[in-house]
Design an enzyme around this catalytic site. Structure first.
Site, PDB file in Angstrom:
ATOM      1  N   GLU A 253       0.813  -1.228   0.000  1.00 18.34           N
ATOM      2  CA  GLU A 253       0.000   0.000   0.000  1.00 18.34           C
ATOM      3  C   GLU A 253       0.844   1.275   0.000  1.00 18.34           C
ATOM      4  OE1 GLU A 253      -3.874  -1.471   2.502  1.00 18.34           O
ATOM      5  OE2 GLU A 253      -2.126  -0.927   3.682  1.00 18.34           O
TER       6      GLU A 253
HETATM    7  C1  TNX Z   1      -4.523  -3.917   4.678  1.00 15.99           C
HETATM    8  S1  TNX Z   1      -2.963  -6.238   4.153  1.00 15.99           S
HETATM    9  C2  TNX Z   1      -3.249  -3.691   5.154  1.00 15.99           C
HETATM   10  C3  TNX Z   1      -3.075  -3.224   6.533  1.00 15.99           C
HETATM   11  C4  TNX Z   1      -4.374  -3.064   7.246  1.00 15.99           C
HETATM   12  C5  TNX Z   1      -5.328  -4.184   6.879  1.00 15.99           C
HETATM   13  C6  TNX Z   1      -6.609  -4.157   7.632  1.00 15.99           C
HETATM   14  C7  TNX Z   1      -1.854  -5.255   4.091  1.00 15.99           C
HETATM   15  C8  TNX Z   1      -0.610  -5.737   3.566  1.00 15.99           C
HETATM   16  N1  TNX Z   1      -2.097  -4.010   4.477  1.00 15.99           N
HETATM   17  O1  TNX Z   1      -2.335  -2.038   6.529  1.00 15.99           O
HETATM   18  O2  TNX Z   1      -4.128  -3.074   8.609  1.00 15.99           O
HETATM   19  O3  TNX Z   1      -5.576  -4.100   5.518  1.00 15.99           O
HETATM   20  O4  TNX Z   1      -7.406  -5.269   7.376  1.00 15.99           O
END
Ligand code: TNX
Length: 439
Positions: A253
């Protein structure tokens, strides 16, 4: 008496009768070189419960430990254990859980309790998500303010917290006594607001400590050499503290980083990481880079049916000599609500995740093109935006973590929920006897 064990053993021969477990002598033997027996496999075991005693054969100490975990699960509330012969060994070498100690901080005692919990299911890795926008949770000598300002907050306020090097060593040792390897993550170049709040030079703009739950707004300063000094110091210290083979560099992300900058950062940061001698792990977006150190492992977190680009990014790790850990979000994201009535938790991955959803999927069928050998294993993440106590964590983990454990351990087979349910009922009864929370 039926043999209801989770994860389901490879083979069980049930015999007449049962005995009081405490009346039987337990003998433990090294593995025998017969491929028919569980004890011929790494982490495998053969468990034989007979009226004249209990015999455990195991290839290694982990196998003997798992035999005892199975024996404990088999022992009922009255202390009786059925007469059985079990041959058992895991499908995947990496069987993991993840705990996000950044969104909310969890003290050492809570982490130890989660280690006890996951050991019940023969899981052998605990991934600690040590850093995020809301907090940096591991003290480093080279950059001390990370755990000053950088650890002073968590989601919703109420202070933060961090582990000293001694705390971290204590966790690592406790894990090792349960045959669990700690996999530490420093997430970068996104999810870095806490580091930038502590050291403004690490970002392109100053940052304030953050207590919300948005993602994707922070980025390290990609074109600053100081950033790579930071990465080198942080990974050197982390590697020195970590006896296990893995360092997780995050990479998910990074929405505030351009694609060109992301590629540049990942190439440099992973080269620095590889120089520590550790094997690197990254969330699947890291597979956007074609310059990964050979053998870098990708962690897949899209759905049981891959969404945009996720499969391609995941296969990129395999093309570069690595393997894959599967964490499909709509199946084993333990932070997700069970149903609409669950008080805590998120639900962005296709809505709530029922127990059946956590169980009825096949690891080898998630990413088309991944061969069985390409799958290192399975990990069930526990993100903690909405969770602040270990009791809450247990309620979200159990029983869905049992599904993940069974998929990670038991041989490939159609997953029939109706056949899982009686085993699960026995397992939650066992959790009750141990005082472990569950939904
Ligand atoms: C996605 S999964 C994220 C996290 C969040 C999560 C909450 C991932 C690699 N990144 O930053 O905490 O969703 O479900």
């Amino acid at each position: 008496m039926g043999v209801n064990v989770v994860p389901q053993p490879v083979s069980v021969i049930e015999r007449e009768g049962s005995s009081r477990a405490d009346a039987l002598d337990v003998s433990v033997h090294g593995g025998l070189p017969s491929s028919a027996s569980g004890s011929a496999h790494p982490e495998g075991y053969t468990l034989d419960v007979a009226p004249d005693g209990i015999r455990i054969e195991a290839a290694d100490d982990a196998g003997a430990f798992y035999a005892r975990q199975t024996l404990a699960q088999l022992t009922d509330a009255e202390g009786r254990v059925p007469h059985v012969h079990i041959d058992d060994f895991p499908r995947f070498a990496y069987r993991g859980a993840m705990l996000d100690v950044a969104r909310h901080f969890f003290p050492v005692a809570a982490v130890k309790r989660y280690l006890d919990d996951i050991a019940l299911l023969k899981l052998n890795h605990l991934h600690l998500h040590l850093t995020d926008d809301q907090g940096w949770r591991l003290q480093l000598d080279s950059w001390p303010e990370l755990t000053g300002i950088g650890a002073s907050t968590q989601v919703g306020g109420g202070g933060g917290g961090f582990y000293t090097a001694d705390d971290y060593r204590e966790i690592v040792e406790y894990a090792a006594s349960r045959f669990i390897t700690i996999v530490p993550e420093f997430d970068m170049p996104g999810h870095t607001n806490a580091a930038i709040a502590a050291y403004p030079e690490l970002g392109d703009a100053p940052a304030e400590p953050y207590e919300g739950i948005e993602v994707g707004f922070s980025s390290l300063a990609i074109r600053s050499e100081r950033t790579y000094e930071f990465v080198a110091d942080a990974l050197r210290e982390l590697a020195a503290l970590t006896p296990g083979p893995y360092l997780h560099l995050g990479g998910d992300e990074s929405l505030a980083t351009t694609d060109e900058d992301f590629q540049y950062f990942i190439a440099r940061a992973t080269a620095i990481g590889a120089a520590t001698g550790k094997t690197l792990i990254g969330w699947h977006e890291m597979g956007r880079s074609r310059e990964l150190p050979p053998g870098t492992i990708g962690q897949y977190w899209s759905y049981t049916t891959p969404q945009e680009g996720a499969a391609e990014h995941t296969l990129s790790f395999v093309e570069q000599g690595g393997r894959v850990i599967l964490s499909p979000a709509d199946a084993i994201y333990l932070d997700h609500k069970y149903d609409e009535s669950t008080e805590l938790g998120l639900e962005w991955a296709n809505g709530p995740t029922g127990i059946r959803d956590s169980y009825e999927w096949e690891p080898a069928d998630v990413v088309p093109g991944l061969a069985e050998h390409d799958i290192l294993g399975i990990e069930a993440p526990m993100w903690t935006e909405t969770l602040s106590t270990i009791d809450q964590v247990e309620t979200m983990a159990f029983p869905r973590l049992a599904s993940a454990a069974e998929l990670a351990w038991s041989p490939r087979a159609p997953r029939v929920f109706a056949e899982f349910e009686p085993r699960l009922a026995a397992f939650t009864g066992y959790l009750d006897r141990l005082g472990v929370g569950h939904a």
